[in-house]
Design an enzyme around this catalytic site. Structure first.
Site, PDB file in Angstrom:
ATOM      1  N   ASN A   9       0.864  -1.185   0.000  1.00 23.23           N
ATOM      2  CA  ASN A   9       0.000   0.000   0.000  1.00 23.23           C
ATOM      3  C   ASN A   9       0.895   1.227   0.000  1.00 23.23           C
ATOM      4  OD1 ASN A   9      -1.916   1.986   0.367  1.00 23.23           O
ATOM      5  ND2 ASN A   9      -2.362   1.450   2.495  1.00 23.23           N
ATOM      6  N   LYS A  11       0.071   4.256  -0.314  1.00 26.79           N
ATOM      7  CA  LYS A  11      -0.569   5.437   0.284  1.00 26.79           C
ATOM      8  C   LYS A  11      -0.335   6.655  -0.636  1.00 26.79           C
ATOM      9  CE  LYS A  11      -0.177   3.239   4.744  1.00 26.79           C
ATOM     10  NZ  LYS A  11      -0.048   3.386   6.204  1.00 26.79           N
ATOM     11  N   HIS A  94      -9.530   0.700   5.073  1.00 20.95           N
ATOM     12  CA  HIS A  94      -8.263   0.931   5.772  1.00 20.95           C
ATOM     13  C   HIS A  94      -8.499   1.877   6.943  1.00 20.95           C
ATOM     14  CE1 HIS A  94      -4.117   2.189   6.520  1.00 20.95           C
ATOM     15  NE2 HIS A  94      -3.741   1.107   5.864  1.00 20.95           N
ATOM     16  N   GLU A  96      -6.960   4.346   7.968  1.00 19.56           N
ATOM     17  CA  GLU A  96      -6.808   5.765   7.639  1.00 19.56           C
ATOM     18  C   GLU A  96      -8.071   6.313   6.984  1.00 19.56           C
ATOM     19  OE1 GLU A  96      -2.010   5.152   7.158  1.00 19.56           O
ATOM     20  OE2 GLU A  96      -3.238   5.448   5.369  1.00 19.56           O
ATOM     21  N   GLU A 166      -5.132  -5.446  10.545  1.00 19.57           N
ATOM     22  CA  GLU A 166      -4.137  -4.410  10.798  1.00 19.57           C
ATOM     23  C   GLU A 166      -4.433  -3.720  12.131  1.00 19.57           C
ATOM     24  OE1 GLU A 166      -2.182  -2.605   6.977  1.00 19.57           O
ATOM     25  OE2 GLU A 166      -4.166  -1.777   7.262  1.00 19.57           O
ATOM     26  N   GLY A 172       2.279   2.431  10.807  1.00 13.60           N
ATOM     27  CA  GLY A 172       3.102   3.620  10.671  1.00 13.60           C
ATOM     28  C   GLY A 172       3.731   4.095  11.960  1.00 13.60           C
ATOM     29  N   SER A 212       3.431  -2.216  10.167  1.00  8.39           N
ATOM     30  CA  SER A 212       4.894  -2.124  10.266  1.00  8.39           C
ATOM     31  C   SER A 212       5.579  -3.438   9.903  1.00  8.39           C
ATOM     32  CB  SER A 212       5.313  -1.663  11.662  1.00  8.39           C
ATOM     33  OG  SER A 212       4.813  -0.367  11.940  1.00  8.39           O
TER      34      SER A 212
END
Length: 252
Positions: A9, A11, A94, A96, A166, A172, A212
């Site tokens: 991904n 991003k 996701h 985010e 996740e 991150g 990560s």
């Protein structure tokens, strides 16, 4: 036997030229798609130039799509358009998107249905916050997200689904769930799928771990029974690291 799937991904990183250079560096080095599914999910404007260069051993995915196939939705991207570009995968839900753009389980469910209408393969993300991990409600959160995301889905629709577990606290941040924590949660996810859709779907569905993931921990993570791949963020931007992690999945 479930074929591993490694998805990068990107991003909101890489320019068009940087993305093309990445493709040149990995195109001959990735293992056959008979052994592992390799996917790069990129920003929408660069997907076409990547698809033209993807080869047989790498597929291109989108990072999002609209729940509607067309209409007055300025700034959105439709599954209908993605399908016309021969995009194969799309990330849905996701953290985010959930945190920054207010996506709910209901929206995730609608987007999954839009992906399926347009012959896209969803990579559906679920995961808990740190406080939920610490207060012991991880499984409750995951079960709610699974039931919400896949509401009204049939077993047939679930056959090509990918679930990405996740933990939000590990995305991150440099923090990573231990391989044992990741396996425990992925096993729980599979048990919920089993409850909802039966043994055949539960035994066949692919569950990734994300958070990560990097060359230093991919081997330990991918070795676990219920982990069938990884959804990788920052480390997937580096061609050598991405190649290493795809090859690690073949060893499973």
């Amino acid at each position: 036997m479930r074929k591993p799937i490694i998805a990068g991904n990107w991003k909101m990183y890489k320019t068009r030229d940087e993305a093309i250079e990445f493709m040149y560096q990995v195109s001959e080095a990735l293992p056959s798609n008979k052994l592992v599914d390799s996917v790069i999910c990129a920003q929408a404007p660069m997907m076409r130039c990547l698809i033209k260069r993807q080869g047989d051993n790498l597929r291109i995915g989108a990072q999002n799509l609209c729940a509607e196939d067309e209409g007055a939705y300025t700034g959105e991207i439709s599954g209908k358009l993605l399908d016309s570009y021969n995009v194969e995968y799309v990330i849905i839900g996701h953290s985010e998107r959930r945190n920054y753009f207010g996506e709910t389980d209901e929206i995730v469910n609608a987007k999954i249905k839009a992906a399926l209408r347009n012959d896209l393969l969803p990579i559906v993300c679920i995961g808990e916050h740190l406080e939920e991990r610490e207060n012991g409600t991880t499984n409750k959160v995951l079960e709610k997200q699974i039931k919400g995301a896949f509401k009204d889905m049939s077993a047939v629709q679930m056959e090509n689904m990918v679930i990405a577990y996740e933990p939000i606290w590990a995305i991150g941040t440099g923090k990573t769930a231990t391989a044992e924590q990741a396996e425990e949660s992925c096993a729980f996810v599979r048990s919920v799928v089993r409850e909802l859709f039966g043994d055949v779907i539960a035994d066949g569905i692919r569950i990734q771990y994300g958070g990560s993931v990097k060359p230093a921990n991919i081997d330990e993570i991918i070795a676990k029974e219920n982990i069938d791949g990884a959804l990788i963020g920052g480390a997937s931007l580096d061609p050598e690291k991405f190649i290493y992690m795809v090859k690690a999945a073949v060893k499973k």
